[in-house]
Write an enzyme that holds these catalytic residues in place. Structure first.
Site, PDB file in Angstrom:
ATOM      1  CE1 TYR A 243       0.298   1.959   4.271  1.00 53.25           C
ATOM      2  CE2 TYR A 243       1.170  -0.272   4.405  1.00 53.25           C
ATOM      3  CZ  TYR A 243       1.049   1.005   4.928  1.00 53.25           C
ATOM      4  OH  TYR A 243       1.693   1.318   6.107  1.00 53.25           O
TER       5      TYR A 243
ATOM      6  NE  ARG B 209       6.461   5.018   0.304  1.00 55.40           N
ATOM      7  CZ  ARG B 209       6.229   5.737   1.407  1.00 55.40           C
ATOM      8  NH1 ARG B 209       7.232   5.987   2.242  1.00 55.40           N
ATOM      9  NH2 ARG B 209       5.041   6.213   1.671  1.00 55.40           N
TER      10      ARG B 209
ATOM     11  NE  ARG C 263      -5.120 -20.009   4.392  1.00 55.01           N
ATOM     12  CZ  ARG C 263      -4.011 -20.654   4.756  1.00 55.01           C
ATOM     13  NH1 ARG C 263      -3.728 -21.833   4.210  1.00 55.01           N
ATOM     14  NH2 ARG C 263      -3.190 -20.129   5.652  1.00 55.01           N
TER      15      ARG C 263
ATOM     16  CG  HIS D  26       1.112 -20.815   2.121  1.00 56.56           C
ATOM     17  ND1 HIS D  26       0.092 -21.582   2.627  1.00 56.56           N
ATOM     18  CD2 HIS D  26       1.591 -20.085   3.174  1.00 56.56           C
ATOM     19  CE1 HIS D  26      -0.041 -21.344   3.918  1.00 56.56           C
ATOM     20  NE2 HIS D  26       0.854 -20.436   4.274  1.00 56.56           N
TER      21      HIS D  26
ATOM     22  CE  LYS E  57       3.121   3.393   3.163  1.00 53.33           C
ATOM     23  NZ  LYS E  57       3.658   3.620   4.503  1.00 53.33           N
TER      24      LYS E  57
ATOM     25  CD  GLU F 124      10.457   1.866   9.887  1.00 52.30           C
ATOM     26  OE1 GLU F 124      10.437   2.804   9.088  1.00 52.30           O
ATOM     27  OE2 GLU F 124      10.168   0.694   9.574  1.00 52.30           O
TER      28      GLU F 124
ATOM     29  CG  LEU G 277       8.314   2.899   4.244  1.00 54.23           C
ATOM     30  CD1 LEU G 277       8.132   1.712   3.291  1.00 54.23           C
ATOM     31  CD2 LEU G 277       6.972   3.460   4.643  1.00 54.23           C
TER      32      LEU G 277
END
Length: 287
Positions: free
Chosen positions: A33, A52, A100, A102, A145, A177, A201
């Site tokens: 995101y 980004r 579902r 992986h 992110k 951070e 980040l």
């Protein structure tokens, strides 16, 4: 509209939106995101956030079903549909919708694009923050992110329970951070911030404050710093897209900072002016 949600071409009020149960975000948090703010229906630093976003997706091998220009056009169009010009602008992409497993779904499964817009202003930079410190137990790809934010959620909750606004992560003695911000320090006139490696980040606001430091010939040191340096700093600065340059008055109950107010004021004024100037642009009849 008072707010707006978007999912693969469909949009409505956020509270009316639904997603498929098999969106891989539900099982794995399989997506990335980015987020920023708008003013006057103009999105701030959009190019940097889009760059980004695409970098994060690329590192996870997620194929965004838009070009950068197409996504920017979509976001610019969407913010105009919300009544308030001051918005929190959030978007994410998930790997797709499939049963579902992986393992990545087949190539013909397209990624899902979400957009969430809601009225919200950037933070008042005159406010002082209270912080706590916590051991950084996140994974080793904090430069992506990703949607996997449980450690940050738990840290933010612990900070709130202590009547604080942020949590500072550290790995051993090295400060990395905050739960949802970057943290930097000013000491002896030098702006010191953690290097943009895989442990943080690379914040857009962090990049902007570094740019302002260089403009004002404030030395910048992008090397790791310690908890001891954090507590002994002249100023502790927290930066994010919604709070460009916030100072800290307390960490773990101990007073900190307040020793370089002139430098802080110069940076805050410059960052605020930059935001106002960019979001005052006339775009397609706006303003």
């Amino acid at each position: 509209m008072k707010n707006l949600g978007y999912y693969n071409g469909k949009y409505d009020l956020i509270e009316n939106m639904t997603i498929p149960m098999n969106d891989r975000v539900c099982y794995f948090g399989d997506g990335v995101y980015d987020a920023t703010y708008s003013r006057n229906h103009v999105i701030f630093a959009l190019d940097e956030h889009i760059d980004r976003f695409f970098n994060s997706a690329g590192l996870l091998k997620i194929k965004i079903p838009y070009t950068k220009d197409e996504l920017k056009e979509l976001l610019n169009d969407m913010v105009k549909k919300v009544d308030s010009g001051e918005q929190f602008v959030y978007w994410q992409v998930t790997r797709g919708t499939a049963m579902r497993n992986h393992i990545f779904p087949e190539d013909d499964v397209k990624a899902n694009v979400w957009i969430i817009l809601k009225p919200q202003k950037v933070k008042d930079m005159s406010q002082k923050l209270r912080l706590i410190t916590l051991e950084d137990t996140r994974f080793l790809h904090c430069n992506i992110k990703t949607l996997n934010l449980l450690p940050s959620v738990m840290a933010a909750q612990k900070a709130d329970e202590k009547d604080c606004q942020e949590a500072v992560f550290h790995r051993g003695d090295r400060v990395t951070e905050c739960a949802h911000s970057n943290v930097s320090i000013i000491k002896d006139g030098i702006f010191k911030t953690a290097p943009a490696d895989n442990l943080i980040l690379p914040g857009i606001a962090r990049a902007h404050i570094i740019k302002m430091c260089k403009k004002f010939e404030i030395p910048v040191n992008e090397t790791p710093f310690t908890l001891e340096e954090l507590m002994d700093a002249d100023e502790v600065i927290v930066t994010s897209s919604g709070q460009f340059c916030m100072t800290t008055c307390e960490i773990d109950g101990t007073p900190v900072g307040g020793k370089a107010p002139e430098i802080v004021k110069k940076l805050q004024d410059a960052l605020s002016a930059e935001f106002l100037k960019e979001t005052d642009k006339v775009q397609e009849g706006i303003i």
